[in-house]
Scaffold this motif. Structure first.
Motif: not given
Length: 389
Positions: A207-210, A292, A295
Motif C-alpha cells: 500500500g502507501e507506506w510512510s 523509488s 510499486s
C-alpha cells in the motif's frame, strides 16, 4: 526529539511494557524470572531489616537490608562473589572512616576530606566490580552517623554480615536462578519476531507506506538484533548459573544450551534484515535523491518477504515443539520452491528497472539474497520436511 518522535517513542514503550506484562502471566521465561528475582530481593531486604532492626535493634540497621538487596543477583555464583567483594570494601570503608575520625578528632568535614578521595579511587579497582562504590558510601555512613569506637565499627560489620548472609541464602535456596533454559527461550523469539517483522513490511509495501512506518521497521530490525544479544548474555549466564547452585540438584535434567552455530546464523540474519530496513527507511525520506523502484518491484518483493516469513514461522513452531531436555540438531535445508519462485520474480522485476530506481532495488535484492541464504542454513532438524521440499 520533536513532539511526533516523542509520541511515537511513548507508544512503542507502552506497547513493549504491556507485551512484557502479558508474557509474565502467560509463560515461563526471562520476564517471569526477573519478577521472581525482584520479589526475592525485596523479601531478603525485609527479612534483613526484621532481624537487624526489629529483633537485634542494631544502631544502623539500614546496612543489613541495603546489603541484602544488592546481593540477590542474577546467579548464585554472582551473589557469593559480590558478597565477598562487598564485605571487603565495607571493611575497608569502615576502617578508613574510623581512622579518619580518629585523626581529625571527630571533625566530620575533615574526616570526609581525608577518607573519601582514596576510597573513591579504590572503588574503581576492577577486581571489586560494581561493589567498589560501597567503600565510600559506607565511610559516609560511619563518619556522619557513628563514632570511631571499636564497638560501633563492630556493629557496622555485623549489620553488613547479616545482610550478606540473608541475601546470599535467599538467592541460593529460594527458587535459585537457573538460566540454562533462558538462552533457548531467547532464541525462540528470533524466528518469531523476524517472521512478524517480514510480514509487517510485506503488508506495508503493498500500500502507501510512510517514512514513519519505515523507521518502525528499522527499529524492529534493531529489536531483533537486541534479542540476539540477549541470547548471548543468557548463554553466559547459563554457564555461570550452574556454579555453586543447589537448585541444579533439584532438577532431573538440565536444559542444553543452543549451539554456537545458531548465534552465527542469526547474526547474519539480523545484519541483512537491518540492511533491508535501512534501505527502505532511506527511500522513504523526502530528500532522498534516488528514485523509488516502483510499486511493481515492491509487490514482488513483498511476496518474497512473506515466503521468508513462512520459513521463520515454521522454525519457530519447530523450536516451540522441542522438548526442553532434547539436544539441538541442525542441518542445512534446500530453498523451498515457493521461495525460489518469489525470488526469481523479484530478480526479473529488478532487471526491468533503469535509472536511479535500480540502485535501491539492487541493494534490496542483494541483502534479501543473503538473508535467504542465512535463513535456510543450519536450521533445527525438527523443522517439518516441507521446508526443504
Amino acid at each position: 526529539m520533536g513532539p511526533r518522535d516523542t509520541g511515537r517513542w511513548a507508544r512503542k514503550e507502552t506497547a513493549a511494557v504491556v507485551a512484557t506484562v502479558r508474557t509474565v502471566f502467560r509463560q515461563p521465561g526471562p520476564e517471569r524470572d526477573s519478577v521472581v528475582q525482584s520479589l526475592k530481593a525485596a523479601g531478603a531486604a525485609i527479612a534483613a531489616w526484621a532481624l537487624a532492626g526489629w529483633w537485634l535493634k542494631a544502631p544502623m540497621a539500614l546496612l543489613a537490608p541495603w546489603t541484602a538487596l544488592a546481593l540477590v543477583d542474577a546467579t548464585v555464583y554472582r551473589s557469593l562473589r559480590a558478597g565477598l567483594q562487598q564485605l571487603a570494601v565495607i571493611l575497608i570503608g569502615t576502617l578508613s572512616a574510623a581512622a579518619a575520625l580518629s585523626l581529625t578528632r571527630g571533625d566530620t568535614l575533615g574526616a570526609m576530606a581525608l577518607a573519601l578521595p582514596p576510597l573513591v579511587l579504590v572503588g574503581t579497582y576492577r577486581r571489586l566490580g560494581a561493589q567498589g562504590i560501597y567503600g565510600a558510601t559506607t565511610a559516609l555512613f560511619v563518619i556522619t552517623a557513628t563514632s570511631a569506637s571499636p564497638t560501633e565499627i563492630g556493629h557496622r560489620l555485623l549489620e553488613t554480615g547479616i545482610g550478606a548472609v540473608i541475601g546470599i541464602a535467599v538467592n541460593a535456596f529460594v527458587l535459585p536462578p537457573v538460566h540454562l533454559r533462558n538462552a533457548g527461550d531467547r532464541l525462540l523469539r528470533l524466528p518469531r519476531d523476524t517472521g512478524r517483522l517480514l510480514r509487517d513490511i510485506a503488508g506495508g509495501l503493498r500500500g502507501e507506506w510512510s517514512a514513519e512506518q519505515a523507521l518502525d521497521w528499522h527499529d524492529g530490525a534493531r529489536h531483533v538484533e537486541e534479542s540476539l544479544r540477549h541470547v548471548r548474555e543468557a548463554r553466559r549466564s547459563g554457564e555461570e548459573s550452574s556454579r555453586l547452585n543447589p537448585g541444579l540438584r533439584l532438577r532431573r535434567a538440565q536444559a542444553p544450551q543452543p549451539p554456537l552455530a545458531l548465534d552465527a546464523r542469526w547474526t547474519a540474519v539480523t545484519d541483512h534484515l537491518r540492511a533491508v530496513t535501512r534501505t527502505l527507511a532511506t527511500l522513504a525520506q523526502g530528500d532522498n535523491p534516488l528514485r523509488s523502484p516502483g510499486s511493481g518491484f515492491f509487490t514482488d518483493w513483498a511476496r518474497l518477504a512473506e515466503t521468508l516469513a513462512v520459513l521463520c514461522e515454521r522454525e519457530y513452531e519447530a523450536l516451540a515443539r522441542r522438548e526442553p531436555s532434547a539436544p539441538y540438531r541442525l542441518e542445512s535445508r534446500a530453498i523451498p520452491e515457493e521461495v525460489r519462485e518469489a525470488y526469481e520474480a523479484v530478480d526479473t522485476s529488478f532487471h526491468a528497472l533503469s535509472g536511479t530506481g535500480a540502485v535501491p532495488a539492487g541493494e534490496l535484492l542483494a541483502e534479501t539474497r543473503q538473508l535467504l541464504r542465512a535463513l535456510v542454513s543450519e536450521v533445527p532438524s525438527e523443522v517439518p520436511s516441507e521446508v526443504g521440499s
